[in-house]
Design a protein around this motif. Structure first.
Motif, PDB file in Angstrom:
ATOM      1  N   ASP A 218      -3.497  10.510   5.580  1.00 38.67           N
ATOM      2  CA  ASP A 218      -3.055   9.772   6.175  1.00 38.67           C
ATOM      3  C   ASP A 218      -4.399   8.341   5.524  1.00 38.67           C
ATOM      4  N   ALA A 219      -5.414   8.865   4.783  1.00 37.14           N
ATOM      5  CA  ALA A 219      -6.126   7.808   3.814  1.00 37.14           C
ATOM      6  C   ALA A 219      -5.543   7.202   3.151  1.00 37.14           C
ATOM      7  N   VAL A 220      -5.801   6.111   2.836  1.00 38.04           N
ATOM      8  CA  VAL A 220      -5.724   4.920   1.703  1.00 38.04           C
ATOM      9  C   VAL A 220      -6.520   5.196  -0.180  1.00 38.04           C
ATOM     10  N   GLY A 221      -5.690   5.634  -0.719  1.00 35.57           N
ATOM     11  CA  GLY A 221      -6.380   6.424  -2.145  1.00 35.57           C
ATOM     12  C   GLY A 221      -6.085   4.701  -2.512  1.00 35.57           C
ATOM     13  N   TYR A 222      -6.725   4.668  -4.146  1.00 36.71           N
ATOM     14  CA  TYR A 222      -6.827   4.190  -5.417  1.00 36.71           C
ATOM     15  C   TYR A 222      -6.698   4.985  -6.683  1.00 36.71           C
ATOM     16  N   GLN A 223      -6.044   4.242  -7.436  1.00 34.10           N
ATOM     17  CA  GLN A 223      -6.053   4.896  -8.720  1.00 34.10           C
ATOM     18  C   GLN A 223      -6.840   3.136  -9.577  1.00 34.10           C
ATOM     19  N   VAL A 224      -7.739   4.169 -10.050  1.00 34.99           N
ATOM     20  CA  VAL A 224      -8.829   3.482 -11.181  1.00 34.99           C
ATOM     21  C   VAL A 224      -8.185   3.847 -12.555  1.00 34.99           C
ATOM     22  N   TYR A 225      -7.989   3.139 -13.517  1.00 27.46           N
ATOM     23  CA  TYR A 225      -7.584   3.427 -14.582  1.00 27.46           C
ATOM     24  C   TYR A 225      -9.122   2.920 -15.146  1.00 27.46           C
ATOM     25  N   HIS A 249     -14.141  -5.093  -3.588  1.00 28.90           N
ATOM     26  CA  HIS A 249     -12.501  -6.002  -3.395  1.00 28.90           C
ATOM     27  C   HIS A 249     -12.123  -4.193  -2.777  1.00 28.90           C
ATOM     28  N   LEU A 250     -12.547  -3.402  -3.507  1.00 29.53           N
ATOM     29  CA  LEU A 250     -11.802  -2.149  -2.666  1.00 29.53           C
ATOM     30  C   LEU A 250     -11.854  -2.056  -1.221  1.00 29.53           C
ATOM     31  N   THR A 251     -12.750  -2.156  -0.999  1.00 26.07           N
ATOM     32  CA  THR A 251     -12.772  -1.935   0.727  1.00 26.07           C
ATOM     33  C   THR A 251     -12.246  -3.593   1.710  1.00 26.07           C
ATOM     34  N   ARG A 252     -12.162  -4.152   0.797  1.00 23.22           N
ATOM     35  CA  ARG A 252     -11.960  -5.082   1.625  1.00 23.22           C
ATOM     36  C   ARG A 252     -10.022  -4.783   1.252  1.00 23.22           C
ATOM     37  N   LEU A 253      -9.585  -4.689   0.505  1.00 21.28           N
ATOM     38  CA  LEU A 253      -8.295  -4.090   0.655  1.00 21.28           C
ATOM     39  C   LEU A 253      -7.973  -3.493   1.583  1.00 21.28           C
ATOM     40  N   ALA A 555       7.979  -4.218  -0.095  1.00 24.37           N
ATOM     41  CA  ALA A 555       8.913  -2.895   1.364  1.00 24.37           C
ATOM     42  C   ALA A 555       8.798  -1.582   1.834  1.00 24.37           C
ATOM     43  N   LEU A 556       8.571  -1.076   0.200  1.00 24.10           N
ATOM     44  CA  LEU A 556       8.371  -0.004   0.227  1.00 24.10           C
ATOM     45  C   LEU A 556       7.300   0.638   0.272  1.00 24.10           C
ATOM     46  N   HIS A 557       6.406  -0.403   0.083  1.00 26.84           N
ATOM     47  CA  HIS A 557       5.534  -0.429   0.870  1.00 26.84           C
ATOM     48  C   HIS A 557       4.658  -0.211   2.223  1.00 26.84           C
ATOM     49  N   VAL A 558       5.368  -0.701   3.172  1.00 25.04           N
ATOM     50  CA  VAL A 558       5.438  -0.833   4.088  1.00 25.04           C
ATOM     51  C   VAL A 558       5.886  -0.151   4.510  1.00 25.04           C
ATOM     52  N   LEU A 559       7.308   0.847   4.385  1.00 29.66           N
ATOM     53  CA  LEU A 559       7.667   2.464   4.741  1.00 29.66           C
ATOM     54  C   LEU A 559       6.392   3.239   4.688  1.00 29.66           C
ATOM     55  N   MET A 560       6.154   3.169   3.247  1.00 31.98           N
ATOM     56  CA  MET A 560       4.892   4.260   2.857  1.00 31.98           C
ATOM     57  C   MET A 560       3.759   4.675   3.680  1.00 31.98           C
ATOM     58  N   ALA A 561       3.660   2.824   4.470  1.00 36.35           N
ATOM     59  CA  ALA A 561       2.031   2.772   4.831  1.00 36.35           C
ATOM     60  C   ALA A 561       2.184   3.643   6.233  1.00 36.35           C
ATOM     61  N   SER A 650      -3.065  -6.712   1.909  1.00 34.29           N
ATOM     62  CA  SER A 650      -4.597  -6.347   3.149  1.00 34.29           C
ATOM     63  C   SER A 650      -4.078  -6.259   4.229  1.00 34.29           C
ATOM     64  N   ARG A 651      -3.153  -7.187   4.645  1.00 33.71           N
ATOM     65  CA  ARG A 651      -2.763  -7.355   5.815  1.00 33.71           C
ATOM     66  C   ARG A 651      -2.081  -6.535   6.569  1.00 33.71           C
ATOM     67  N   LEU A 652      -1.319  -5.863   5.345  1.00 32.78           N
ATOM     68  CA  LEU A 652       0.028  -4.513   6.298  1.00 32.78           C
ATOM     69  C   LEU A 652      -1.503  -3.568   6.076  1.00 32.78           C
ATOM     70  N   LEU A 653      -2.543  -3.087   5.656  1.00 31.75           N
ATOM     71  CA  LEU A 653      -3.440  -2.215   5.849  1.00 31.75           C
ATOM     72  C   LEU A 653      -4.433  -2.423   7.001  1.00 31.75           C
ATOM     73  N   ALA A 654      -4.453  -3.626   7.040  1.00 33.16           N
ATOM     74  CA  ALA A 654      -6.295  -4.403   7.253  1.00 33.16           C
ATOM     75  C   ALA A 654      -4.789  -3.309   9.063  1.00 33.16           C
ATOM     76  N   THR A 655      -3.812  -3.937   9.210  1.00 44.33           N
ATOM     77  CA  THR A 655      -3.181  -3.766  10.725  1.00 44.33           C
ATOM     78  C   THR A 655      -2.997  -1.449  10.509  1.00 44.33           C
ATOM     79  N   ARG A 656      -2.476  -1.444   9.590  1.00 46.17           N
ATOM     80  CA  ARG A 656      -2.631   0.205   9.576  1.00 46.17           C
ATOM     81  C   ARG A 656      -3.746   1.048  10.137  1.00 46.17           C
ATOM     82  N   ARG A 657      -4.819  -0.435   9.608  1.00 43.66           N
ATOM     83  CA  ARG A 657      -6.213   0.658  10.010  1.00 43.66           C
ATOM     84  C   ARG A 657      -6.659   0.034  11.356  1.00 43.66           C
TER      85      ARG A 657
END
Ligand code: NOJ
Length: 738
Positions: A218-225, A249-253, A555-561, A650-657
């Protein structure tokens, strides 16, 4: 030297400083010291700087060295009097309630250790509504921080070994006290500890996550190109120091796992996906020291870092290949795939390169062809050679020892080829594969023999054994869109997870997306959910572009969460970016040269950090143009707008946290029917509800209160909204049971 993340799972007790850490008393402390400074005729700023984190008597002595013993005590007492007299705006610090609730849920012991005296400590804690099970003050130990006595006393009272106590502090003397007590430290206010915390809420999350097994669940990942994220040295090309400078920036996200695209030494014919040395960091990315620094800084923030393992092929500049190409009897010859020409002198079979033309190139020095499923400069490795497999084992061991927390596996299903190298059948005339990121010719074959051979699982199982010994994570790049077929790559002791590219390979088709998503959720609870990457058109563009594209993606991010597995963002997705614009004359992607419509440059344009030349990405000339990004696309501008894409996500992910403990309670998720044409999922006490239609849905009866709403920043865990709602097109909610 391995610099792993602090293992919070070993923490049995949390020892918190009071002022500035658990209790927000900045106002009263500042007022008291200012009044005191004026009474003693001292400069207020000088006094405030000297005061933070020190007991009054020490501050008095340092500021007024001429005072005798008794006069100094009296001056310190006067300062205390001023503080006793004013508790008017003392409150619990931001995140303190979340932290204490989390400690309670986890059954972790805690204490407050302060250099204030007893009276002040009790007064402030009472004002903040905090009642610690153990309180150690200056009166108890008579020693002020950085003396470790207070922390040692608290550990003894809690009956916990000092090394199992985590000290949380916001001042240098406090951190020094924790270190002197032999305890790991977590630092606030940008100070350096074993952990750097933006706030107590983050600590609550990290502690809670440290109890979730395995850590990537259930972790949140981020791809850096890497070439396009941030350039610190002004050469127009992204680098590791650039990533380091944007970790906050990534921590805040809310990012927990960072995937770095390949940083190995490379001639960059495919921008790093052509490795010339698996044990070296390319100098253009900053070299070895830059990687070590990034690992240290990310780990201090509780963030994991995974690399990109590119071992379907190497670069033709890899010493293995130059040796192998020099002679048929070279010991490295078997590391690659060589065959005699066909009877007509042409390639040995009909396999095609993804980047155009045959997958074989003739090597005149030895009179044979070598295989390359990508560019000729990317010769394929021979995974049927046991010596090669052993070499790659050492690559994994090396990086896990060095501190990487895992790997994304490039073209994970391609490694092993048909033993007889049989021709691929052609598809019936007029039929083409729905695949993207390849040439049209490639899409006309049935790739029965060149890719996705079942023998590949044995390679993954072998790596899994190594990764598990190091607690590392392996996530595969497997373009298998049928989720049930994909699930075989992550079952048993194979890869820990694999990206499911259903949402990456599709345009906007609400019905189809809902059906695909449902199939994927039933296939496995170990998938990695993703909407984009550096190889495919960005989701916002595929979903229609502009505001509709952004809202659909969100909307898909919300479902994915809510889905079990891992949740991934591709850089720039948090800003709602669509594809950038790259004029034909600036195209650099090898795929774009063969199939201009498939050029990947448009998703690789620089990350827009702030308005102005170079967009904050570089002070030089960027290797790819800026894509035509405007000011509203930048992190800086979006950060200031509460309704921006960045702040909504960010708000979505904060809620999820804050709901992580509920996510951890179960992996069982199922699509449920509500009495309205919306898509809804339930996972234990949580729901995600989205209107995927382009018309509003009236009067939806919610099964629980909304705690996140894409369209209303006022809705939150502290301000839930229950009852019936109307959902605008692409509006989405997270609901939580009380
Ligand atoms: C997949 C990577 O994501 C892509 O960028 C690269 O070109 C190919 N693999 C070849 O390594």
């Amino acid at each position: 030297m391995r610099q792993g993340p602090l293992d919070l799972a070993r923490v049995e007790g949390v020892l918190l400083d009071m002022d500035g850490t658990l209790v927000d008393s900045d106002g009263t402390v500042e007022r008291a010291w200012s009044a005191w400074a004026r009474e003693y005729g001292l400069d207020v700023e000088t006094v405030l700087t000297a005061a933070h984190g020190h007991p009054a008597v020490r501050v008095v002595r340092s500021l007024l060295p001429g005072l005798g013993e008794e006069a100094a005590k009296a001056a310190a007492q006067r300062q205390y009097e001023l503080e006793y007299a004013d508790a008017s705006d003392v409150t619990a610090a931001a995140g303190a309630r979340d932290l204490l609730a989390a400690l309670d849920r986890m059954g972790l012991a805690w204490a407050v250790v302060t250099t204030s005296d007893d009276r002040l400590a009790k007064q402030r804690l009472h004002a903040a509504g905090i009642d610690p099970p153990v309180l150690v003050t200056l009166d108890d130990v008579g020693a002020a921080k950085p003396d470790p006595e207070g922390y040692l006393r608290a550990a003894a009272l809690l009956d916990i070994a000092p090394s199992a106590c985590l000290v949380v502090e916001d001042s240098p003397p406090g951190l020094a006290a924790g270190r002197a007590a032999g305890m790991p430290t977590a630092a606030l206010r940008g100070l350096d500890g074993d952990l750097r915390l933006p706030g107590l809420g983050r600590l609550a999350h990290l502690l809670e996550r440290s109890r979730v097994r395995p850590w990537w669940r259930d972790a949140v990942g981020y791809q850096v190109y890497l070439p396009s994220f941030a350039d610190a040295d002004g050469d127009g090309w992204g680098d590791l120091a650039g990533v380091c400078s944007h970790l906050d920036h990534l921590t805040r996200l809310g990012v927990e796992v960072l995937w770095l695209t390949p940083f190995f030494r490379s001639p960059m014919r495919d921008h790093g996906y052509d490795v010339a040395d698996y044990h070296a960091v390319d100098p253009s990315f900053g070299g070895e020291a830059a990687l070590d620094e990034l690992l240290t800084q990310a780990h201090r923030r509780g963030m994991r870092v995974i690399g990109d393992l590119v071992v379907n092929h190497t670069s033709d500049a890899h010493p293995w290949f130059t040796a192998a190409a020099s002679s048929r009897t070279d010991p490295h010859r078997e590391h690659y795939i060589w065959r005699d020409p066909a009877p007509d002198g042409g390639p040995p079979n009909n396999w095609l390169s993804h980047f155009g033309g045959p997958a074989w190139t003739f090597s005149p020095a030895t009179g044979q062809y070598y295989l390359h499923l990508f560019r000729p400069e990317q010769p394929d490795l021979n995974w049927r050679d046991p010596a090669l497999a052993a070499e790659i084992d050492t690559v994994l061991e090396y990086w896990f020892e060095r501190g990487l927390d895992g790997f994304r596996i490039d073209t994970a299903a391609y490694l092993v080829k048909d033993a007889d190298l049989r021709d691929n059948p052609s598809l019936p005339a007029g039929q083409v594969l729905p695949a993207r990121g390849v040439t049209m010719d490639w899409r006309r074959q049935d790739h029965r023999h060149d890719i996705h051979q079942p023998d590949v699982h044995a390679v993954h199982e072998r790596w899994r054994r190594i990764a598990d010994r190091h607690g590392a994570f392996l996530v595969g790049e497997v373009y298998e869109l049928d989720p049930h077929a994909l699930a075989r790559f992550v079952e048993d002791e194979r890869l820990h997870s694999s990206f499911w590219f259903g949402l990456v390979e599709t345009g906007w088709d609400a019905e189809r997306i809902a059906a695909m998503l449902e199939a994927a959720t039933t296939a496995s609870s170990r998938l990695s959910w993703v909407q984009g990457n550096h190889d495919r058109s960005r989701a916002v563009t595929r979903f229609g572009g502009g505001e509709p594209g952004r809202r659909r993606s969100l909307a898909l991010h919300v479902l994915m969460a809510l889905l079990p597995g891992t949740f991934w963002l591709f850089q720039g997705e948090e800003l709602g970016l669509g594809d950038g614009h790259v004029p034909a004359e600036r195209t650099v992607d090898p795929l774009g040269a063969a199939e201009p419509g498939e050029s990947r440059d448009v998703v690789r344009t620089p990350m827009p950090w702030r308005p102005g030349p170079g967009l904050g990405f570089t002070t030089g000339r960027p290797w790819l143009p800026d894509g035509g990004r405007g000011e509203p696309d930048t992190v800086a501008v979006q950060a200031d707008d509460p309704a921006s894409h960045l702040n909504t996500l960010s708000r979505l992910l904060a809620t999820r946290r804050r709901l992580a403990h509920l996510l951890a309670a179960t992996d069982d998720v199922s699509r449920i029917a509500l009495d309205a044409p919306v898509v809804a999922y339930r996972r234990g006490g949580l729901w995600a509800v989205a209107n995927l239609r382009d018309t509003p849905v009236a009067d939806v009866e919610l099964p629980a209160a909304a705690v996140f709403d894409t369209d209303d920043p006022a809705v939150g865990l502290d301000r839930p909204r229950a009852g019936r709602v109307r959902l605008a097109p692409y509006q989405a909610l997270v609901l939580a049971a009380r």
